[in-house]
Motif scaffolding. Structure first.
Motif, short mmCIF file in Angstrom:
data_model
loop_
_atom_site.label_atom_id
_atom_site.label_comp_id
_atom_site.label_asym_id
_atom_site.label_seq_id
_atom_site.Cartn_x
_atom_site.Cartn_y
_atom_site.Cartn_z
N VAL A 188 0.85 -1.21 0.00
CA VAL A 188 0.00 0.00 0.00
C VAL A 188 0.88 1.25 0.00
O VAL A 188 0.58 2.25 -0.68
N THR A 189 1.98 1.21 0.73
CA THR A 189 2.89 2.35 0.73
C THR A 189 3.40 2.60 -0.68
O THR A 189 3.41 3.74 -1.18
N CYS A 190 3.81 1.54 -1.35
CA CYS A 190 4.33 1.66 -2.72
C CYS A 190 3.25 2.22 -3.65
O CYS A 190 3.51 3.14 -4.44
N GLU A 191 2.03 1.71 -3.53
CA GLU A 191 0.93 2.20 -4.38
C GLU A 191 0.64 3.67 -4.12
O GLU A 191 0.41 4.45 -5.05
N THR A 192 0.67 4.04 -2.84
CA THR A 192 0.38 5.43 -2.47
C THR A 192 1.43 6.37 -3.04
O THR A 192 1.12 7.42 -3.62
N LEU A 193 2.69 6.00 -2.88
CA LEU A 193 3.78 6.84 -3.40
C LEU A 193 3.67 6.96 -4.91
O LEU A 193 3.83 8.04 -5.48
N LEU A 194 3.41 5.83 -5.55
CA LEU A 194 3.35 5.83 -7.02
C LEU A 194 2.22 6.75 -7.50
O LEU A 194 2.41 7.54 -8.43
N ALA A 195 1.07 6.66 -6.85
CA ALA A 195 -0.07 7.50 -7.26
C ALA A 195 0.26 8.98 -7.04
O ALA A 195 -0.01 9.82 -7.91
N LEU A 196 0.86 9.31 -5.90
CA LEU A 196 1.19 10.72 -5.64
C LEU A 196 2.23 11.22 -6.63
O LEU A 196 2.14 12.35 -7.11
#
Ligand code: SF4
Length: 498
Positions: A188-196
């Motif tokens: 989820v951290t990776c997904e969040t960073l990628l989206a931002l």
């Protein structure tokens, strides 16, 4: 220097033939075995008839010829590299690929001449386990206590860090959330960073605080309400800025602020202007004359406090100093909330219609507020094995970057390089071209990075000289694996003299 570049040779940098048409991608530690016509776990590499190919084109940025260097829109799609003037082209790491583990030279080591200087740009897509984003949210509103957990999809992905002037700050990602928690937390951290980093909107919740939707370059949305204005300053600064304009129009002005509430007549600005003491004492801890801390709890009310009834901020009114008819203005630091009162015979503040001249000043507070925005800075450590793809003696690269001899860019965007050890960089995600970031399921983010330096310096650093490909040969050899986009004129040209 190698005078030619071929897609076949490029493919061999990333993968190994496992027989029966299967290729093992070794561009990251996941080591996907990819069958013909299929792509790997990150979808960044695919097996194209027994050849491992990067699924996205390599992005080259081109400047216009005019002195202003305005960006031009190039047609999307394949580009005939021969038509592109190499002196105007910059090869980014976007779509370049990763030559993991980095004892292999970087995917592109590009030689070019700029303003009579032989230069080299080492181009790669770095895999960053040590990375995150710093988020600046222009709002006074209290989003959550300092050090509180910030969550996405229920997983902790970061924390609230120190508030800055008019902005709440979040620190998201980092190696601990990517690698140190559960698998879901890392994902989820990776997904969040990628989206931002891709400029997408992400909903975050803060323990003990509020929900905020963050999107780079857009206004934050706090508990469903879009923020409009960034405050003009703290309460004390607002008093200082507008004191002269209030003189003669109001007897007292209280600027409500979660951090420093200002009281005009008592403030240095009021004293210098010769204002009469009003005896109105606000709640909280007096720091210096006319400057009060902790007037209320933080919240979504006036000036980032939990105050919705501004008169609640008044602790006492001294009958020896105050007088009936005293004109009192209460306002927030954005001017969005304001109340005009006049003291009655019992010295009680009675709300009244605000005079036009006072309203003009309150409106000017709003006029002086900048639009409230979210800013997302990608931050990563490039001081690891990635450097071996640049030079056989990595510490020399570190020193050269620290000395400012080697320029670091991400997708052509300028990077702030932190002083001290390592190569710790920050870049504004909006200054990179679109879709610049990727991920691998280790999990880690993939980001373009380029090191540009004079060729003679590159040789002194122990660079991979035999891997240098002339820019023209690279552009011609990439063929349909190349896409040209316009250079962002707001970014400094990496080949410009220092
Ligand atoms: S996850 Fe992507 S980069 Fe890593 S081995 Fe698989 S295809 Fe290659």
């Amino acid at each position: 220097m190698s005078a030619s570049f071929s897609p076949e040779a490029r493919s061999q940098k990333f993968g190994q033939d496992e027989g029966e048409g299967i290729i093992r991608c070794d561009a990251c530690p996941v080591l996907c075995r990819i069958r013909p016509g299929r792509s790997g776990a990150c979808a960044r590499y695919a097996n194209d008839s027994g050849r491992l190919v990067r699924t996205d084109p390599a992005i080259v940025l081109a400047r216009t010829l005019d002195a202003g260097g305005r960006a031009v829109a190039f047609a999307e799609g394949a580009w005939d590299g021969k038509l592109l003037d190499p002196s105007r082209a910059f090869v980014t790491g976007i779509g370049a690929g990763t030559t993991y583990p980095d004892y292999k030279p970087a995917p592109f080591i590009v030689g070019a001449e700029h303003d009579g200087v032989e230069t080299v740009t080492v181009v790669t897509e770095g895999m960053f386990s040590y990375c995150g984003v710093k988020v600046k949210i222009d709002t006074d509103r209290h989003l959550g206590p300092e050090a509180a957990a910030v969550r996405a999809q229920g997983e902790q992905v970061g924390h609230v860090t120190t508030a800055e002037y008019g902005s709440q700050m979040l620190s998201l990602g980092g190696v601990r959330h990517l690698t140190g928690g559960s698998k879901k937390e890392g994902t989820v951290t990776c997904e969040t960073l990628l989206a931002l980093c891709a400029g997408e909107a992400v909903e975050l919740t803060i323990d003990g605080g509020h929900a905020v939707i963050v999107q780079a370059g857009q206004a934050p949305i706090v508990d469903g309400t879009p923020e409009r204005r960034m405050r003009v300053g703290c309460g004390s600064a607002t008093v200082g800025i507008f004191a002269q304009q209030w003189l003669g129009e109001a007897d007292e002005v209280i600027v409500v602020d979660d951090h420093i509430t200002g009281v005009l007549s008592e403030h240095q600005a009021g004293k210098v202007l010769g204002m009469r003491a009003t005896g109105i004492r606000v709640r909280g801890r007096r720091s210096t004359p006319g400057r009060y801390f902790q007037v209320a709890a933080p919240g979504l009310g006036w000036g980032g406090t939990d105050i919705t009834d501004p008169l609640a901020i008044i602790e006492t009114i001294d009958p020896k100093r105050a007088w009936p008819g005293l004109r009192l203005l209460l306002t927030s630091t954005t001017g969005e909330d304001a109340l005009w009162c006049v003291l009655d015979e019992q010295l009680r503040p009675i709300p009244a219609e605000m005079p036009a001249k006072v309203r003009t000043v309150v409106e000017r507070i709003g006029e002086n507020c900048e639009p409230s925005l979210c800013t997302v800075l990608f931050m990563a450590g490039a001081g690891g094995s990635l450097r071996a793809g640049v030079t056989g003696n990595p510490v020399l690269l570190t020193r050269s970057v620290a000395a400012g001899e080697t320029r670091v860019t991400m997708g052509g965007a300028p990077c702030y390089v932190w002083p001290g050890g390592g190569i710790t960089v920050m870049a504004d995600v909006l200054r990179l071209p679109g879709n610049a970031f990727g991920y691998v399921p280790t999990p880690a983010l993939v980001a373009p990075i380029e090191f540009t330096l004079p060729r003679r310096l590159y040789e002194r650093l122990g660079g991979h000289m035999e891997e240098i490909v002339p820019l023209a040969a690279l552009l011609a050899g990439l063929g349909d694996q190349l896409r040209v986009e316009g250079w962002n004129a707001d970014n400094p040209w990496p080949f410009a003299p220092p």
